[in-house]
Write a protein that holds these residues in place. Structure first.
Motif, PDB file in Angstrom:
ATOM      1  N   ASP A  53       0.825  -1.213   0.000  1.00  0.00           N
ATOM      2  CA  ASP A  53       0.000   0.000   0.000  1.00  0.00           C
ATOM      3  C   ASP A  53       0.859   1.263   0.000  1.00  0.00           C
ATOM      4  O   ASP A  53       0.593   2.217  -0.747  1.00  0.00           O
ATOM      5  CB  ASP A  53      -0.940  -0.010   1.215  1.00  0.00           C
ATOM      6  CG  ASP A  53      -1.996  -1.098   1.120  1.00  0.00           C
ATOM      7  OD1 ASP A  53      -2.307  -1.518  -0.019  1.00  0.00           O
ATOM      8  OD2 ASP A  53      -2.497  -1.531   2.168  1.00  0.00           O
ATOM      9  N   ARG A  95      -3.027  -2.109  -9.131  1.00  0.00           N
ATOM     10  CA  ARG A  95      -3.385  -2.531  -7.790  1.00  0.00           C
ATOM     11  C   ARG A  95      -2.488  -3.699  -7.381  1.00  0.00           C
ATOM     12  O   ARG A  95      -2.384  -4.674  -8.126  1.00  0.00           O
ATOM     13  CB  ARG A  95      -4.854  -2.950  -7.707  1.00  0.00           C
ATOM     14  CG  ARG A  95      -5.848  -1.809  -7.857  1.00  0.00           C
ATOM     15  CD  ARG A  95      -5.787  -0.860  -6.667  1.00  0.00           C
ATOM     16  NE  ARG A  95      -6.702   0.272  -6.800  1.00  0.00           N
ATOM     17  CZ  ARG A  95      -6.371   1.425  -7.340  1.00  0.00           C
ATOM     18  NH1 ARG A  95      -5.143   1.605  -7.811  1.00  0.00           N
ATOM     19  NH2 ARG A  95      -7.237   2.407  -7.413  1.00  0.00           N
ATOM     20  N   PRO A  96      -1.858  -3.618  -6.205  1.00  0.00           N
ATOM     21  CA  PRO A  96      -0.962  -4.707  -5.772  1.00  0.00           C
ATOM     22  C   PRO A  96      -1.670  -6.055  -5.672  1.00  0.00           C
ATOM     23  O   PRO A  96      -1.055  -7.094  -5.867  1.00  0.00           O
ATOM     24  CB  PRO A  96      -0.475  -4.237  -4.399  1.00  0.00           C
ATOM     25  CG  PRO A  96      -0.674  -2.768  -4.387  1.00  0.00           C
ATOM     26  CD  PRO A  96      -1.869  -2.504  -5.251  1.00  0.00           C
ATOM     27  N   GLN A  97      -2.979  -6.022  -5.377  1.00  0.00           N
ATOM     28  CA  GLN A  97      -3.729  -7.273  -5.218  1.00  0.00           C
ATOM     29  C   GLN A  97      -4.207  -7.847  -6.548  1.00  0.00           C
ATOM     30  O   GLN A  97      -4.652  -8.988  -6.603  1.00  0.00           O
ATOM     31  CB  GLN A  97      -4.946  -7.038  -4.305  1.00  0.00           C
ATOM     32  CG  GLN A  97      -4.599  -6.548  -2.911  1.00  0.00           C
ATOM     33  CD  GLN A  97      -4.330  -5.049  -2.856  1.00  0.00           C
ATOM     34  OE1 GLN A  97      -4.597  -4.325  -3.818  1.00  0.00           O
ATOM     35  NE2 GLN A  97      -3.802  -4.582  -1.726  1.00  0.00           N
ATOM     36  N   ASP A  98      -4.116  -7.060  -7.609  1.00  0.00           N
ATOM     37  CA  ASP A  98      -4.556  -7.506  -8.938  1.00  0.00           C
ATOM     38  C   ASP A  98      -3.518  -7.077  -9.961  1.00  0.00           C
ATOM     39  O   ASP A  98      -3.461  -5.912 -10.365  1.00  0.00           O
ATOM     40  CB  ASP A  98      -5.922  -6.896  -9.268  1.00  0.00           C
ATOM     41  CG  ASP A  98      -6.425  -7.325 -10.644  1.00  0.00           C
ATOM     42  OD1 ASP A  98      -5.818  -8.245 -11.254  1.00  0.00           O
ATOM     43  OD2 ASP A  98      -7.424  -6.737 -11.123  1.00  0.00           O
TER      44      ASP A  98
END
Length: 309
Positions: free
Chosen positions: A228, A277-280
């Motif tokens: 983040d 996005r780090p999660q995607d």
């Protein structure tokens, strides 16, 4: 997890057995080296070098300078990529994402990579010598600075911005190639813009190796500060990029077309940050290759139009 042991591969000249030399210098071998250094990524740096030369010349620079500058830029980038692949080999062997790289698979040997890198370094120095004395004097420090990037990730999260500064030297090199006696403020502002631009998208790209970097204690911004915070740093860097691009236009006295294209580049940077996005990570290639591949030619076009109109 056991850490890979890092040692610099020893250099020795390749053997010249009959048939082996032909294989190394075949079309297939040439393509392999181009793929190893990702020759297509020259689009990231070359337009900035040309932009610096246009600003220094106050118009289109002499063609002989442009040709020599292009040879020098391709040479130094090829050298830096070759050295990077050699130095990163212990980690590339352990990283699933890099398991198919040419040195890992053995398609290109470490010895061949050393020879290739040194040949590219010689080409770079000779091109600099043909440009002018200032470029020749600065050529070896530039090589050392480019090679040092490959080691920074082992020690500091500043590695992304070291890479950025390496590419940021392109507009300075372009300006010095044309006018070595007076370096204008425009190319200097563009240096900072490129430094933060590359730093930001290299942070985006490093999200792919977050788990690996944490496990092997490599100092990327995501592994040191968390995904983040890394996303926020990249976004801030893109904002700084836009500011320095604006200042480039003011410092170089560029006309209104520059500011139109500056607005377009700023919009692309904002879009990149929105997509990442780090999660995607499904859009990482679109952000890293497609959108960033558009930005540098737009900057070059903006500089040319801003100078000639």
């Amino acid at each position: 997890m056991k850490l890979p042991r890092f040692t610099l591969p020893r250099f020795s000249l390749p053997s010249c057995r009959p048939g082996d030399l032909c294989r190394r210098f075949s079309v297939r071998g040439f393509v392999s080296f181009c793929r190893m250094i990702r020759i297509e990524h020259s689009i990231f740096a070359l337009p900035y070098a040309w932009a610096g030369s246009v600003m220094a010349a106050g118009g289109m620079p002499p063609w002989d300078k442009l040709i020599l500058l292009t040879i020098a830029m391709v040479g130094v980038r090829s050298f830096a990529m070759g050295i990077n692949r050699i130095f990163d080999l212990p980690f590339d062997r352990e990283n699933p994402r890099t398991a198919n790289r040419h040195l890992v698979t053995g398609e290109i040997s470490v010895r061949q990579a050393w020879v290739f890198s040194l040949v590219m370094a010689v080409i770079f120095v000779l091109a600099c010598a043909a440009i002018n004395t200032v470029c020749l004097v600065l050529s070896v420090p530039a090589l050392l600075f480019a090679a040092a990037y490959s080691l920074t990730k082992r020690f500091s999260a500043i590695c992304h911005f070291w890479l950025g500064a390496t590419l940021g030297l392109a507009p300075l090199a372009g300006a010095l190639a044309v006018n070595p006696e007076a370096l204008g403020l425009g190319p200097v502002m563009l240096f900072f813009a490129v430094t933060f631009w590359v730093g930001a998208f290299d942070i985006y790209y490093s999200f792919q190796d977050y788990d690996f970097d944490v496990a092997f204690r490599l100092c990327s911004v995501p592994s040191v500060y968390g995904p983040d915070t890394a996303l926020a740093i990249a976004g801030f860097s893109h904002a700084v990029t836009s500011i320095f691009l604006f200042l480039t236009g003011i410092a170089a006295g560029l006309a209104w077309p520059w500011y139109v294209l500056w607005a377009g580049v700023s919009a692309i940077l904002f879009w990149e940050h929105h997509l990442m996005r780090p999660q995607d990570l499904s859009r990482v290639n679109m952000v890293f290759f497609t959108l960033n591949g558009i930005i540098s030619p737009l900057v070059l076009v903006g500089v040319i139009l801003g100078v000639v109109l």
